[in-house]
Design a protein around this motif. Sequence first.
Motif, PDB file in Angstrom:
ATOM      1  N   SER A  23       0.844  -1.185   0.000  1.00  0.00           N
ATOM      2  CA  SER A  23       0.000   0.000   0.000  1.00  0.00           C
ATOM      3  C   SER A  23       0.880   1.236   0.000  1.00  0.00           C
ATOM      4  CB  SER A  23      -0.910   0.004   1.229  1.00  0.00           C
ATOM      5  OG  SER A  23      -0.141   0.030   2.415  1.00  0.00           O
ATOM      6  N   GLY A  24       0.358   2.317  -0.532  1.00  0.00           N
ATOM      7  CA  GLY A  24       1.139   3.530  -0.571  1.00  0.00           C
ATOM      8  C   GLY A  24       0.288   4.717  -0.955  1.00  0.00           C
ATOM      9  N   THR A  25       0.904   5.890  -0.866  1.00  0.00           N
ATOM     10  CA  THR A  25       0.212   7.132  -1.219  1.00  0.00           C
ATOM     11  C   THR A  25       1.103   7.971  -2.125  1.00  0.00           C
ATOM     12  OG1 THR A  25      -0.971   7.184   0.901  1.00  0.00           O
ATOM     13  CG2 THR A  25      -0.850   9.244  -0.339  1.00  0.00           C
ATOM     14  N   ILE A  26       0.567   8.332  -3.267  1.00  0.00           N
ATOM     15  CA  ILE A  26       1.266   9.257  -4.151  1.00  0.00           C
ATOM     16  C   ILE A  26       0.348  10.460  -4.386  1.00  0.00           C
ATOM     17  CG2 ILE A  26       2.644   7.446  -5.211  1.00  0.00           C
ATOM     18  CD1 ILE A  26       0.108   9.059  -7.407  1.00  0.00           C
ATOM     19  N   ALA A  27       0.890  11.510  -5.008  1.00  0.00           N
ATOM     20  CA  ALA A  27       0.113  12.732  -5.195  1.00  0.00           C
ATOM     21  C   ALA A  27       0.191  13.221  -6.634  1.00  0.00           C
ATOM     22  CB  ALA A  27       0.618  13.826  -4.251  1.00  0.00           C
ATOM     23  N   THR A  28      -0.919  13.743  -7.118  1.00  0.00           N
ATOM     24  CA  THR A  28      -0.990  14.357  -8.432  1.00  0.00           C
ATOM     25  C   THR A  28      -2.284  15.154  -8.536  1.00  0.00           C
ATOM     26  OG1 THR A  28      -1.092  13.991 -10.834  1.00  0.00           O
ATOM     27  CG2 THR A  28      -2.044  12.282  -9.446  1.00  0.00           C
ATOM     28  N   GLY A  29      -2.268  16.228  -9.304  1.00  0.00           N
ATOM     29  CA  GLY A  29      -3.484  16.992  -9.548  1.00  0.00           C
ATOM     30  C   GLY A  29      -4.151  16.613 -10.853  1.00  0.00           C
ATOM     31  N   SER A  30      -3.602  15.615 -11.543  1.00  0.00           N
ATOM     32  CA  SER A  30      -4.097  15.203 -12.852  1.00  0.00           C
ATOM     33  C   SER A  30      -5.043  14.018 -12.732  1.00  0.00           C
ATOM     34  CB  SER A  30      -2.918  14.832 -13.757  1.00  0.00           C
ATOM     35  OG  SER A  30      -3.348  14.084 -14.871  1.00  0.00           O
ATOM     36  N   LEU A  31      -6.235  14.149 -13.264  1.00  0.00           N
ATOM     37  CA  LEU A  31      -7.192  13.049 -13.277  1.00  0.00           C
ATOM     38  C   LEU A  31      -6.690  11.891 -14.129  1.00  0.00           C
ATOM     39  CD1 LEU A  31     -10.031  12.259 -12.268  1.00  0.00           C
ATOM     40  CD2 LEU A  31     -10.965  13.276 -14.351  1.00  0.00           C
ATOM     41  N   ARG A  32      -5.997  12.198 -15.222  1.00  0.00           N
ATOM     42  CA  ARG A  32      -5.433  11.161 -16.091  1.00  0.00           C
ATOM     43  C   ARG A  32      -4.384  10.335 -15.349  1.00  0.00           C
ATOM     44  NH1 ARG A  32      -0.589  11.053 -18.317  1.00  0.00           N
ATOM     45  NH2 ARG A  32      -0.276  13.221 -17.690  1.00  0.00           N
ATOM     46  N   ARG A  33      -3.467  11.011 -14.662  1.00  0.00           N
ATOM     47  CA  ARG A  33      -2.432  10.290 -13.926  1.00  0.00           C
ATOM     48  C   ARG A  33      -3.036   9.491 -12.782  1.00  0.00           C
ATOM     49  NH1 ARG A  33       1.273  15.693 -13.897  1.00  0.00           N
ATOM     50  NH2 ARG A  33       2.410  15.346 -15.848  1.00  0.00           N
ATOM     51  N   MET A  92       7.076  20.233  -5.131  1.00  0.00           N
ATOM     52  CA  MET A  92       8.223  19.554  -4.521  1.00  0.00           C
ATOM     53  C   MET A  92       8.235  19.760  -3.006  1.00  0.00           C
ATOM     54  SD  MET A  92      10.320  17.785  -6.424  1.00  0.00           S
ATOM     55  CE  MET A  92      10.730  17.496  -8.157  1.00  0.00           C
ATOM     56  N   ARG A  93       7.938  20.968  -2.576  1.00  0.00           N
ATOM     57  CA  ARG A  93       7.914  21.245  -1.136  1.00  0.00           C
ATOM     58  C   ARG A  93       6.805  20.435  -0.460  1.00  0.00           C
ATOM     59  NH1 ARG A  93       8.943  26.638  -2.797  1.00  0.00           N
ATOM     60  NH2 ARG A  93       6.721  27.147  -2.636  1.00  0.00           N
ATOM     61  N   LYS A  94       5.646  20.385  -1.094  1.00  0.00           N
ATOM     62  CA  LYS A  94       4.541  19.621  -0.518  1.00  0.00           C
ATOM     63  C   LYS A  94       4.878  18.140  -0.419  1.00  0.00           C
ATOM     64  CE  LYS A  94       0.741  22.696  -1.876  1.00  0.00           C
ATOM     65  NZ  LYS A  94      -0.505  22.825  -2.700  1.00  0.00           N
ATOM     66  N   LEU A  95       5.603  17.627  -1.402  1.00  0.00           N
ATOM     67  CA  LEU A  95       6.022  16.228  -1.357  1.00  0.00           C
ATOM     68  C   LEU A  95       6.926  15.984  -0.155  1.00  0.00           C
ATOM     69  CD1 LEU A  95       6.378  13.361  -2.452  1.00  0.00           C
ATOM     70  CD2 LEU A  95       8.124  14.254  -4.021  1.00  0.00           C
ATOM     71  N   GLN A  96       7.853  16.895   0.084  1.00  0.00           N
ATOM     72  CA  GLN A  96       8.764  16.733   1.216  1.00  0.00           C
ATOM     73  C   GLN A  96       8.062  16.920   2.559  1.00  0.00           C
ATOM     74  OE1 GLN A  96      11.848  15.551   0.843  1.00  0.00           O
ATOM     75  NE2 GLN A  96      11.345  15.494  -1.349  1.00  0.00           N
ATOM     76  N   ASP A  97       7.042  17.772   2.593  1.00  0.00           N
ATOM     77  CA  ASP A  97       6.366  18.103   3.850  1.00  0.00           C
ATOM     78  C   ASP A  97       5.280  17.106   4.237  1.00  0.00           C
ATOM     79  OD1 ASP A  97       7.975  20.317   3.995  1.00  0.00           O
ATOM     80  OD2 ASP A  97       6.443  21.717   3.262  1.00  0.00           O
ATOM     81  N   ASN A  98       4.924  16.202   3.342  1.00  0.00           N
ATOM     82  CA  ASN A  98       3.872  15.229   3.626  1.00  0.00           C
ATOM     83  C   ASN A  98       4.440  13.820   3.689  1.00  0.00           C
ATOM     84  OD1 ASN A  98       0.930  16.533   3.450  1.00  0.00           O
ATOM     85  ND2 ASN A  98       2.240  17.616   1.983  1.00  0.00           N
ATOM     86  N   ASP A  99       3.635  12.886   4.170  1.00  0.00           N
ATOM     87  CA  ASP A  99       4.118  11.514   4.312  1.00  0.00           C
ATOM     88  C   ASP A  99       3.819  10.670   3.082  1.00  0.00           C
ATOM     89  OD1 ASP A  99       1.397  11.346   4.569  1.00  0.00           O
ATOM     90  OD2 ASP A  99       1.408  10.297   6.506  1.00  0.00           O
ATOM     91  N   TRP A 100       3.639  11.323   1.931  1.00  0.00           N
ATOM     92  CA  TRP A 100       3.448  10.594   0.687  1.00  0.00           C
ATOM     93  C   TRP A 100       4.750   9.904   0.287  1.00  0.00           C
ATOM     94  CZ3 TRP A 100       1.962  15.919  -1.658  1.00  0.00           C
ATOM     95  CH2 TRP A 100       0.757  16.368  -1.100  1.00  0.00           C
ATOM     96  N   GLN A 101       4.615   8.797  -0.443  1.00  0.00           N
ATOM     97  CA  GLN A 101       5.812   8.109  -0.940  1.00  0.00           C
ATOM     98  C   GLN A 101       6.359   8.747  -2.218  1.00  0.00           C
ATOM     99  OE1 GLN A 101       3.201   6.067   0.358  1.00  0.00           O
ATOM    100  NE2 GLN A 101       4.481   5.871   2.189  1.00  0.00           N
ATOM    101  N   GLY A 102       5.500   9.448  -2.951  1.00  0.00           N
ATOM    102  CA  GLY A 102       5.962  10.052  -4.191  1.00  0.00           C
ATOM    103  C   GLY A 102       4.925  10.971  -4.805  1.00  0.00           C
ATOM    104  N   ALA A 103       5.313  11.641  -5.875  1.00  0.00           N
ATOM    105  CA  ALA A 103       4.411  12.513  -6.626  1.00  0.00           C
ATOM    106  C   ALA A 103       4.795  12.427  -8.092  1.00  0.00           C
ATOM    107  CB  ALA A 103       4.495  13.957  -6.128  1.00  0.00           C
ATOM    108  N   ILE A 104       3.829  12.672  -8.961  1.00  0.00           N
ATOM    109  CA  ILE A 104       4.062  12.533 -10.400  1.00  0.00           C
ATOM    110  C   ILE A 104       4.210  13.907 -11.044  1.00  0.00           C
ATOM    111  CG2 ILE A 104       3.215  11.548 -12.559  1.00  0.00           C
ATOM    112  CD1 ILE A 104       1.554   9.589 -10.921  1.00  0.00           C
ATOM    113  N   PHE A 105       5.243  14.034 -11.879  1.00  0.00           N
ATOM    114  CA  PHE A 105       5.533  15.272 -12.592  1.00  0.00           C
ATOM    115  C   PHE A 105       5.732  14.958 -14.077  1.00  0.00           C
ATOM    116  CE2 PHE A 105       6.854  15.891  -8.264  1.00  0.00           C
ATOM    117  CZ  PHE A 105       6.610  17.231  -7.977  1.00  0.00           C
ATOM    118  N   ALA A 106       5.596  15.978 -14.913  1.00  0.00           N
ATOM    119  CA  ALA A 106       5.949  15.843 -16.326  1.00  0.00           C
ATOM    120  C   ALA A 106       7.456  15.982 -16.469  1.00  0.00           C
ATOM    121  CB  ALA A 106       5.236  16.899 -17.163  1.00  0.00           C
ATOM    122  N   ALA A 107       8.066  15.070 -17.183  1.00  0.00           N
ATOM    123  CA  ALA A 107       9.515  15.130 -17.382  1.00  0.00           C
ATOM    124  C   ALA A 107       9.934  16.447 -18.025  1.00  0.00           C
ATOM    125  CB  ALA A 107       9.966  13.955 -18.246  1.00  0.00           C
TER     126      ALA A 107
END
Length: 322
Positions: free
Chosen positions: A117-127, A151-166
Amino acid sequence: MEKIIKIGTRDSELALWQANKVRDGLEKLGCRTEIVPVKSDGDIILDKPLYELGITGIFTKTLDVAMIQGKIDVAVHSMKDVPTALPKGIVQAAVLQRADTADILVHKGDLSFLEHSGTIATGSLRRKAQWLHRYPGHTVENLRGNINTRMRKLQDNDWQGAIFAAAGLERISPFAGTDLNPEHRTPLEWMVPAPAQGAMVAVALEKDTYSQSCLSKLNHRETEICTYIERQFLRVLEGGCTAPIGALATIAGDTVSLTGILLSPDGRQKLSVKKEKSLNNYHDLGSICALEILDRGGKEIMKHIKSHQPGPGPNGKAPAKT
Protein backbone atom coordinates in the motif's frame (compact mmCIF):
# COMPACT_ATOMS: atom_id res chain seq x y z
CA MET A 1 9.29 50.19 -38.86
CA GLU A 2 8.54 46.60 -37.77
CA LYS A 3 6.40 46.35 -34.68
CA ILE A 4 7.53 44.91 -31.36
CA ILE A 5 5.82 41.54 -30.86
CA LYS A 6 4.38 41.46 -27.34
CA ILE A 7 4.62 37.89 -26.04
CA GLY A 8 2.09 37.15 -23.30
CA THR A 9 2.70 34.42 -20.76
CA ARG A 10 1.66 33.25 -17.33
CA ASP A 11 4.12 34.50 -14.72
CA SER A 12 5.22 31.16 -13.29
CA GLU A 13 8.89 30.21 -13.74
CA LEU A 14 8.05 27.42 -16.18
CA ALA A 15 5.74 29.61 -18.27
CA LEU A 16 8.33 32.38 -18.39
CA TRP A 17 10.94 29.85 -19.53
CA GLN A 18 8.63 28.85 -22.37
CA ALA A 19 7.94 32.45 -23.37
CA ASN A 20 11.64 33.24 -23.39
CA LYS A 21 12.26 30.20 -25.59
CA VAL A 22 9.90 31.70 -28.18
CA ARG A 23 11.39 35.17 -27.71
CA ASP A 24 14.92 33.88 -28.29
CA GLY A 25 13.78 32.12 -31.47
CA LEU A 26 12.10 35.24 -32.79
CA GLU A 27 15.03 37.48 -31.88
CA LYS A 28 17.38 35.21 -33.85
CA LEU A 29 15.11 35.77 -36.84
CA GLY A 30 15.50 39.52 -36.43
CA CYS A 31 12.06 40.15 -34.90
CA ARG A 32 11.73 42.65 -32.06
CA THR A 33 9.94 41.28 -28.98
CA GLU A 34 8.78 42.06 -25.46
CA ILE A 35 7.70 39.63 -22.70
CA VAL A 36 4.41 40.55 -21.01
CA PRO A 37 3.63 38.39 -17.91
CA VAL A 38 -0.10 37.95 -17.17
CA LYS A 39 -1.51 36.38 -14.00
CA SER A 40 -4.04 33.60 -14.67
CA ASP A 41 -6.77 32.17 -12.48
CA GLY A 42 -5.14 28.76 -12.74
CA ASP A 43 -2.10 30.02 -10.84
CA ILE A 44 -4.20 31.63 -8.11
CA ILE A 45 -6.73 28.91 -7.26
CA LEU A 46 -4.67 26.08 -5.77
CA ASP A 47 -7.07 24.38 -3.36
CA LYS A 48 -9.00 22.36 -5.95
CA PRO A 49 -8.02 19.96 -8.74
CA LEU A 50 -8.13 21.49 -12.22
CA TYR A 51 -11.13 19.39 -13.20
CA GLU A 52 -13.21 20.88 -10.36
CA LEU A 53 -12.60 24.56 -11.12
CA GLY A 54 -15.51 24.77 -13.55
CA ILE A 55 -13.73 26.87 -16.20
CA THR A 56 -12.54 25.68 -19.59
CA GLY A 57 -8.96 26.64 -20.43
CA ILE A 58 -8.12 27.85 -16.93
CA PHE A 59 -4.47 28.51 -17.88
CA THR A 60 -5.26 30.10 -21.25
CA LYS A 61 -8.40 32.19 -20.75
CA THR A 62 -6.65 35.24 -19.27
CA LEU A 63 -4.16 35.38 -22.13
CA ASP A 64 -6.92 34.92 -24.70
CA VAL A 65 -8.72 37.95 -23.27
CA ALA A 66 -5.50 39.99 -23.17
CA MET A 67 -4.84 39.16 -26.82
CA ILE A 68 -8.35 40.05 -27.97
CA GLN A 69 -8.04 43.32 -26.05
CA GLY A 70 -4.79 44.12 -27.84
CA LYS A 71 -2.58 43.98 -24.74
CA ILE A 72 -0.44 41.21 -26.23
CA ASP A 73 0.22 39.91 -29.75
CA VAL A 74 1.29 36.34 -29.02
CA ALA A 75 0.55 33.87 -26.22
CA VAL A 76 2.76 30.91 -25.35
CA HIS A 77 1.25 27.85 -23.66
CA SER A 78 2.02 24.31 -22.65
CA MET A 79 0.00 22.75 -25.42
CA LYS A 80 -1.66 20.19 -23.18
CA ASP A 81 -3.35 23.06 -21.32
CA VAL A 82 -4.93 24.51 -24.46
CA PRO A 83 -8.59 23.66 -25.22
CA THR A 84 -9.01 21.73 -28.47
CA ALA A 85 -11.14 24.58 -29.87
CA LEU A 86 -9.39 27.95 -29.88
CA PRO A 87 -11.43 31.12 -29.29
CA LYS A 88 -12.84 32.85 -32.35
CA GLY A 89 -10.21 35.08 -33.94
CA ILE A 90 -7.21 33.26 -32.41
CA VAL A 91 -5.14 30.78 -34.42
CA GLN A 92 -2.30 28.34 -33.83
CA ALA A 93 0.83 29.97 -35.24
CA ALA A 94 3.63 27.58 -34.24
CA VAL A 95 4.23 24.32 -32.42
CA LEU A 96 7.78 24.10 -31.15
CA GLN A 97 9.84 20.92 -31.18
CA ARG A 98 8.62 18.61 -28.48
CA ALA A 99 10.49 17.77 -25.30
CA ASP A 100 10.28 14.52 -23.33
CA THR A 101 6.66 13.28 -23.21
CA ALA A 102 7.07 11.02 -20.18
CA ASP A 103 5.55 11.24 -16.73
CA ILE A 104 8.03 10.91 -13.86
CA LEU A 105 7.53 9.52 -10.36
CA VAL A 106 9.58 11.58 -7.90
CA HIS A 107 9.92 9.46 -4.77
CA LYS A 108 11.73 9.40 -1.46
CA GLY A 109 14.17 6.64 -2.28
CA ASP A 110 12.32 3.49 -1.33
CA LEU A 111 10.06 1.96 -3.99
CA SER A 112 8.97 -1.03 -1.93
CA PHE A 113 5.60 0.65 -1.43
CA LEU A 114 4.78 -0.20 -5.04
CA GLU A 115 4.34 -3.82 -3.97
CA HIS A 116 2.11 -2.97 -1.03
CA SER A 117 0.00 0.00 0.00
CA GLY A 118 1.14 3.53 -0.57
CA THR A 119 0.21 7.13 -1.22
CA ILE A 120 1.27 9.26 -4.15
CA ALA A 121 0.11 12.73 -5.19
CA THR A 122 -0.99 14.36 -8.43
CA GLY A 123 -3.48 16.99 -9.55
CA SER A 124 -4.10 15.20 -12.85
CA LEU A 125 -7.19 13.05 -13.28
CA ARG A 126 -5.43 11.16 -16.09
CA ARG A 127 -2.43 10.29 -13.93
CA LYS A 128 -4.63 9.40 -10.97
CA ALA A 129 -6.79 7.00 -13.00
CA GLN A 130 -3.79 5.26 -14.59
CA TRP A 131 -2.05 4.92 -11.24
CA LEU A 132 -5.12 3.42 -9.57
CA HIS A 133 -5.60 1.04 -12.49
CA ARG A 134 -2.08 -0.29 -11.97
CA TYR A 135 -2.04 0.02 -8.16
CA PRO A 136 -5.69 -0.33 -7.01
CA GLY A 137 -4.70 -0.57 -3.35
CA HIS A 138 -2.99 2.81 -3.30
CA THR A 139 -4.25 6.24 -2.32
CA VAL A 140 -3.83 9.28 -4.57
CA GLU A 141 -3.81 12.73 -2.98
CA ASN A 142 -4.46 16.00 -4.80
CA LEU A 143 -1.37 18.11 -5.55
CA ARG A 144 -1.48 21.57 -7.12
CA GLY A 145 0.91 24.48 -7.57
CA ASN A 146 4.04 25.17 -9.58
CA ILE A 147 6.90 22.68 -9.59
CA ASN A 148 8.69 24.29 -6.62
CA THR A 149 5.49 24.25 -4.56
CA ARG A 150 4.70 20.65 -5.42
CA MET A 151 8.22 19.55 -4.52
CA ARG A 152 7.91 21.24 -1.14
CA LYS A 153 4.54 19.62 -0.52
CA LEU A 154 6.02 16.23 -1.36
CA GLN A 155 8.76 16.73 1.22
CA ASP A 156 6.37 18.10 3.85
CA ASN A 157 3.87 15.23 3.63
CA ASP A 158 4.12 11.51 4.31
CA TRP A 159 3.45 10.59 0.69
CA GLN A 160 5.81 8.11 -0.94
CA GLY A 161 5.96 10.05 -4.19
CA ALA A 162 4.41 12.51 -6.63
CA ILE A 163 4.06 12.53 -10.40
CA PHE A 164 5.53 15.27 -12.59
CA ALA A 165 5.95 15.84 -16.33
CA ALA A 166 9.51 15.13 -17.38
CA ALA A 167 9.50 18.16 -19.69
CA GLY A 168 8.62 20.51 -16.84
CA LEU A 169 11.38 19.15 -14.62
CA GLU A 170 13.93 19.47 -17.41
CA ARG A 171 12.92 23.02 -18.31
CA ILE A 172 12.94 24.44 -14.80
CA SER A 173 15.95 22.59 -13.32
CA PRO A 174 18.72 24.77 -14.84
CA PHE A 175 17.63 27.87 -12.91
CA ALA A 176 15.93 26.34 -9.87
CA GLY A 177 17.14 24.60 -6.73
CA THR A 178 18.83 21.23 -6.90
CA ASP A 179 15.71 19.64 -5.40
CA LEU A 180 14.09 20.09 -8.80
CA ASN A 181 16.57 17.66 -10.30
CA PRO A 182 16.18 14.87 -7.75
CA GLU A 183 18.12 11.63 -7.80
CA HIS A 184 15.03 9.65 -6.91
CA ARG A 185 13.19 9.81 -10.23
CA THR A 186 11.55 6.89 -12.00
CA PRO A 187 10.16 7.28 -15.54
CA LEU A 188 6.65 5.83 -15.77
CA GLU A 189 7.08 4.18 -19.14
CA TRP A 190 3.70 2.44 -18.83
CA MET A 191 1.78 5.69 -18.32
CA VAL A 192 0.30 7.26 -21.47
CA PRO A 193 0.89 11.03 -21.43
CA ALA A 194 -1.69 13.75 -21.90
CA PRO A 195 -2.39 14.73 -25.51
CA ALA A 196 0.33 17.21 -26.58
CA GLN A 197 2.34 16.72 -23.37
CA GLY A 198 5.86 18.12 -23.71
CA ALA A 199 4.92 20.48 -26.55
CA MET A 200 4.69 24.27 -26.55
CA VAL A 201 2.34 26.23 -28.79
CA ALA A 202 2.30 29.90 -29.75
CA VAL A 203 -1.01 31.46 -30.80
CA ALA A 204 -1.78 34.81 -32.38
CA LEU A 205 -4.73 36.79 -33.64
CA GLU A 206 -6.03 35.58 -36.98
CA LYS A 207 -5.71 39.11 -38.40
CA ASP A 208 -2.13 39.55 -37.18
CA THR A 209 -0.31 38.24 -40.25
CA TYR A 210 3.03 39.74 -39.19
CA SER A 211 3.24 37.79 -35.92
CA GLN A 212 2.00 34.64 -37.65
CA SER A 213 4.65 34.97 -40.35
CA CYS A 214 7.43 35.34 -37.78
CA LEU A 215 6.20 32.46 -35.63
CA SER A 216 5.73 30.12 -38.58
CA LYS A 217 9.52 29.91 -38.89
CA LEU A 218 9.67 28.31 -35.43
CA ASN A 219 7.15 25.58 -36.27
CA HIS A 220 8.33 21.96 -35.96
CA ARG A 221 6.36 19.94 -38.50
CA GLU A 222 6.70 16.50 -36.88
CA THR A 223 5.54 17.81 -33.51
CA GLU A 224 2.70 19.68 -35.21
CA ILE A 225 1.46 16.46 -36.86
CA CYS A 226 1.69 14.34 -33.70
CA THR A 227 -0.06 16.87 -31.47
CA TYR A 228 -2.77 17.39 -34.11
CA ILE A 229 -3.56 13.65 -34.02
CA GLU A 230 -3.52 13.47 -30.22
CA ARG A 231 -5.76 16.51 -29.81
CA GLN A 232 -8.18 15.18 -32.42
CA PHE A 233 -8.42 11.97 -30.36
CA LEU A 234 -9.11 14.07 -27.27
CA ARG A 235 -11.72 16.26 -28.97
CA VAL A 236 -13.74 13.36 -30.37
CA LEU A 237 -13.69 11.47 -27.07
CA GLU A 238 -14.40 14.11 -24.50
CA GLY A 239 -17.50 15.71 -25.95
CA GLY A 240 -17.23 18.79 -23.75
CA CYS A 241 -16.45 17.11 -20.44
CA THR A 242 -13.29 16.17 -18.59
CA ALA A 243 -12.14 12.56 -18.55
CA PRO A 244 -8.92 10.59 -17.93
CA ILE A 245 -7.62 10.50 -21.50
CA GLY A 246 -4.09 9.82 -22.70
CA ALA A 247 -2.67 9.87 -26.22
CA LEU A 248 0.75 9.67 -27.82
CA ALA A 249 1.50 9.80 -31.53
CA THR A 250 4.93 8.94 -32.93
CA ILE A 251 6.47 9.01 -36.39
CA ALA A 252 8.84 6.35 -37.73
CA GLY A 253 9.87 6.73 -41.34
CA ASP A 254 6.74 7.14 -43.44
CA THR A 255 4.40 5.83 -40.74
CA VAL A 256 2.63 7.59 -37.89
CA SER A 257 1.11 5.61 -35.01
CA LEU A 258 -1.18 6.58 -32.16
CA THR A 259 -1.63 4.97 -28.76
CA GLY A 260 -4.73 6.20 -26.95
CA ILE A 261 -6.51 5.37 -23.69
CA LEU A 262 -9.70 6.23 -21.84
CA LEU A 263 -10.25 5.28 -18.20
CA SER A 264 -12.93 5.67 -15.60
CA PRO A 265 -11.86 8.21 -12.95
CA ASP A 266 -11.37 5.44 -10.36
CA GLY A 267 -9.12 3.52 -12.73
CA ARG A 268 -11.22 0.36 -12.68
CA GLN A 269 -12.09 0.54 -16.37
CA LYS A 270 -9.53 1.06 -19.09
CA LEU A 271 -9.92 1.05 -22.85
CA SER A 272 -6.91 1.33 -25.12
CA VAL A 273 -6.24 1.48 -28.85
CA LYS A 274 -3.19 1.55 -31.10
CA LYS A 275 -3.31 2.17 -34.83
CA GLU A 276 -1.01 3.46 -37.53
CA LYS A 277 -1.32 5.15 -40.89
CA SER A 278 0.82 6.40 -43.71
CA LEU A 279 2.31 9.79 -42.95
CA ASN A 280 0.62 11.27 -46.02
CA ASN A 281 -2.79 10.09 -44.76
CA TYR A 282 -2.78 10.94 -41.04
CA HIS A 283 -5.56 13.51 -40.85
CA ASP A 284 -8.28 11.22 -39.44
CA LEU A 285 -6.11 8.87 -37.34
CA GLY A 286 -7.09 10.47 -34.03
CA SER A 287 -10.78 10.39 -34.91
CA ILE A 288 -10.69 6.75 -36.02
CA CYS A 289 -9.03 5.69 -32.75
CA ALA A 290 -11.45 7.72 -30.63
CA LEU A 291 -14.52 6.30 -32.39
CA GLU A 292 -13.23 2.76 -31.82
CA ILE A 293 -12.82 3.49 -28.11
CA LEU A 294 -16.36 4.88 -27.95
CA ASP A 295 -17.77 1.82 -29.72
CA ARG A 296 -15.97 -0.58 -27.36
CA GLY A 297 -17.52 0.83 -24.20
CA GLY A 298 -16.23 4.36 -24.13
CA LYS A 299 -19.70 5.82 -24.59
CA GLU A 300 -20.80 4.26 -21.32
CA ILE A 301 -17.70 5.51 -19.49
CA MET A 302 -18.19 9.03 -20.85
CA LYS A 303 -21.90 8.98 -20.01
CA HIS A 304 -21.09 8.02 -16.42
CA ILE A 305 -18.41 10.74 -16.17
CA LYS A 306 -20.74 13.41 -17.53
CA SER A 307 -23.50 12.47 -15.11
CA HIS A 308 -21.15 12.87 -12.15
CA GLN A 309 -19.38 16.09 -13.21
CA PRO A 310 -20.47 19.56 -12.12
CA GLY A 311 -22.45 21.41 -14.74
CA PRO A 312 -21.54 24.80 -16.20
CA GLY A 313 -20.89 27.52 -13.65
CA PRO A 314 -22.60 30.89 -13.50
CA ASN A 315 -20.41 32.11 -16.35
CA GLY A 316 -21.73 29.32 -18.57
CA LYS A 317 -18.33 27.67 -18.90
CA ALA A 318 -17.87 23.91 -18.93
CA PRO A 319 -15.62 22.08 -16.46
CA ALA A 320 -11.89 22.55 -16.91
CA LYS A 321 -9.56 20.11 -18.62
CA THR A 322 -6.65 18.35 -16.97
